[in-house]
Write a protein that holds these residues in place. Structure first.
Motif, PDB file in Angstrom:
ATOM      1  N   ASN A   1       0.832  -1.210   0.000  1.00 56.33           N
ATOM      2  CA  ASN A   1       0.000   0.000   0.000  1.00 56.33           C
ATOM      3  C   ASN A   1       0.867   1.260   0.000  1.00 56.33           C
ATOM      4  OD1 ASN A   1      -3.006   0.739   0.205  1.00 56.33           O
ATOM      5  ND2 ASN A   1      -2.020   2.141   1.650  1.00 56.33           N
ATOM      6  N   PHE A   2       1.935   1.243   0.796  1.00 56.54           N
ATOM      7  CA  PHE A   2       2.834   2.409   0.819  1.00 56.54           C
ATOM      8  C   PHE A   2       3.479   2.595  -0.558  1.00 56.54           C
ATOM      9  CE2 PHE A   2       7.123   4.247   1.571  1.00 56.54           C
ATOM     10  CZ  PHE A   2       6.717   5.513   1.932  1.00 56.54           C
ATOM     11  N   ALA A   3       3.902   1.489  -1.172  1.00 57.94           N
ATOM     12  CA  ALA A   3       4.506   1.570  -2.507  1.00 57.94           C
ATOM     13  C   ALA A   3       3.531   2.206  -3.494  1.00 57.94           C
ATOM     14  CB  ALA A   3       4.918   0.179  -2.983  1.00 57.94           C
TER      15      ALA A   3
ATOM     16  N   ILE B   1       9.156  11.181   0.535  1.00 59.16           N
ATOM     17  CA  ILE B   1       9.238  12.088   1.691  1.00 59.16           C
ATOM     18  C   ILE B   1       8.051  13.036   1.749  1.00 59.16           C
ATOM     19  CG2 ILE B   1      11.701  12.021   2.211  1.00 59.16           C
ATOM     20  CD1 ILE B   1      12.205  14.298   0.464  1.00 59.16           C
ATOM     21  N   GLY B   2       7.685  13.393   2.978  1.00 56.14           N
ATOM     22  CA  GLY B   2       6.549  14.283   3.192  1.00 56.14           C
ATOM     23  C   GLY B   2       5.273  13.475   3.364  1.00 56.14           C
TER      24      GLY B   2
ATOM     25  N   TYR C   1       0.379   8.773   5.033  1.00 54.66           N
ATOM     26  CA  TYR C   1       1.715   8.549   5.580  1.00 54.66           C
ATOM     27  C   TYR C   1       2.472   9.869   5.697  1.00 54.66           C
ATOM     28  CZ  TYR C   1       0.716   3.911   3.595  1.00 54.66           C
ATOM     29  OH  TYR C   1       0.140   2.710   3.259  1.00 54.66           O
ATOM     30  N   THR C   2       3.330   9.937   6.705  1.00 52.24           N
ATOM     31  CA  THR C   2       4.332  10.995   6.779  1.00 52.24           C
ATOM     32  C   THR C   2       5.691  10.293   6.831  1.00 52.24           C
ATOM     33  OG1 THR C   2       2.821  12.392   8.016  1.00 52.24           O
ATOM     34  CG2 THR C   2       5.147  13.005   8.076  1.00 52.24           C
ATOM     35  N   THR C   3       6.574  10.695   5.929  1.00 52.80           N
ATOM     36  CA  THR C   3       7.851   9.993   5.777  1.00 52.80           C
ATOM     37  C   THR C   3       9.013  10.962   5.891  1.00 52.80           C
ATOM     38  OG1 THR C   3       6.788   8.381   4.331  1.00 52.80           O
ATOM     39  CG2 THR C   3       9.199   8.527   4.208  1.00 52.80           C
TER      40      THR C   3
ATOM     41  N   LEU D   1      14.430   5.522   5.631  1.00 49.83           N
ATOM     42  CA  LEU D   1      13.105   6.163   5.643  1.00 49.83           C
ATOM     43  C   LEU D   1      12.358   5.724   6.894  1.00 49.83           C
ATOM     44  CD1 LEU D   1      11.835   5.618   1.965  1.00 49.83           C
ATOM     45  CD2 LEU D   1      12.921   7.660   2.926  1.00 49.83           C
ATOM     46  N   THR D   2      11.746   6.670   7.570  1.00 53.52           N
ATOM     47  CA  THR D   2      10.851   6.331   8.674  1.00 53.52           C
ATOM     48  C   THR D   2       9.454   6.747   8.246  1.00 53.52           C
ATOM     49  OG1 THR D   2      12.654   6.727  10.219  1.00 53.52           O
ATOM     50  CG2 THR D   2      10.436   6.612  11.152  1.00 53.52           C
ATOM     51  N   VAL D   3       8.557   5.764   8.182  1.00 53.84           N
ATOM     52  CA  VAL D   3       7.230   5.979   7.611  1.00 53.84           C
ATOM     53  C   VAL D   3       6.197   5.838   8.731  1.00 53.84           C
ATOM     54  CG1 VAL D   3       5.590   5.258   5.845  1.00 53.84           C
ATOM     55  CG2 VAL D   3       8.051   4.909   5.477  1.00 53.84           C
ATOM     56  N   THR D   4       5.456   6.909   8.956  1.00 57.46           N
ATOM     57  CA  THR D   4       4.479   6.913  10.035  1.00 57.46           C
ATOM     58  C   THR D   4       3.082   7.056   9.449  1.00 57.46           C
ATOM     59  OG1 THR D   4       6.125   7.990  11.413  1.00 57.46           O
ATOM     60  CG2 THR D   4       3.862   8.064  12.198  1.00 57.46           C
TER      61      THR D   4
END
Ligand SMILES: *[C@@H]1O[C@H](CO)[C@@H](O)[C@H](O)[C@H]1NC(C)=O
Ligand SMILES: *[C@@H]1O[C@H](CO)[C@@H](O)[C@H](O)[C@H]1NC(C)=O
Ligand SMILES: *[C@@H]1O[C@H](CO)[C@@H](O)[C@H](O)[C@H]1NC(C)=O
Length: 223
Positions: A70-72, A177-178, A187-189, A218-221
């Motif tokens: 999903n993030f991809a 990012i962002g 997401y915020t990355t 990368l930190t993905v929240t």
């Protein structure tokens, strides 16, 4: 009573400590420290650099198979063209006690259409990445290690473009990012460049393509 309470708090402390070791409380463990490698095995004598790491401190739902897909999609990738594999899977040893393990999944740039776009990528080239999960018994960070590369189109035999590892990494990172979203998840990355994990240059790299040795963390929240 006091002794019981002391014992209980000791047990709680220990449980907390185990959770820290097992439960994604670090960004990642350096694979080479556990006898692994920051290069995967491309089956050609060389390997692709693991040039992006999705931190184990990311939201746990990002680090699952469905979560990374999903993030991809949120950052312009999709699963491979109708599940057709265009090459053999590659393997990596993330130094987590599991040894060499095949990639979990391979995702390709989707050209704006999450269903048919990856077929276009197969024809015209583009960005793609393989995913390896660091979850073996001795280094269970839950982090995802990605081998990202920019390919040339099919008339070029799907080889990696010149500087394809650096270009692939930087393109993926800039789209990540962002703030991004897909399928109702936002997401915020944040990104941080790491040196010292991969050696700069072309030693051991598939197709002899030199890299700058940078791995982006990368930190993905999930918001
Ligand atoms: C990795 O994939 C190859 C090709 O599909 C397969 O032959 C091999 O058994 C797999 N290895 C593991 C450890 O699953
Ligand atoms: C494929 O790559 C070649 C060489 O870079 C280029 O000339 C050609 O136009 C490309 N084809 C497509 C469909 O992008
Ligand atoms: C990481 O390094 C690349 C290549 O030098 C650069 O383009 C990018 O902006 C850097 N990213 C961060 C987050 O520092």
């Amino acid at each position: 009573m006091f002794a019981l309470r002391a014992l209980l708090s000791l047990l709680t402390l220990q449980a907390g400590f185990c959770a820290t070791l097992q439960g994604r409380a670090v960004d990642f463990f350096n694979p080479t420290a556990g006898g692994g490698s920051m290069l995967d095995n491309a089956g050609s004598g060389g390997g692709e650099p693991l040039n992006v790491i999705i931190s184990g401190l990311s939201s746990p739902d990002v680090l699952t198979d469905d979560g990374i897909v999903n993030f991809a999609r949120a950052i312009g990738f999709s699963t491979e063209c109708f599940g057709v594999h265009l090459g053999d899977p590659q393997s990596a040893n993330l130094g987590d006690g599991d040894g060499w393990v095949n990639q979990t999944i391979e995702l390709r740039e989707d050209y704006g259409d999450a269903d048919a776009g990856t077929c276009l990528e197969s024809l015209v080239g583009g960005n793609h990445f393989r995913v390896y999960r660091q979850n073996g018994p001795t280094a269970n960070s839950g982090a995802l290690f990605l081998a990202v590369s920019q390919e040339e189109n099919v008339s070029q035999g799907h080889t990696i473009a010149p500087d394809g590892y650096g270009i692939g990494r930087d393109r993926l990172v800039s789209s990540a990012i962002g703030k991004t979203s897909f399928g109702g998840v936002s997401y915020t990355t944040s990104a941080k460049n790491l040196t010292g994990l991969l050696a700069p240059g072309s030693n051991g790299i598939n197709h002899g393509i030199a890299t700058d040795g940078i791995t982006t963390l990368l930190t993905v929240t999930i918001n």
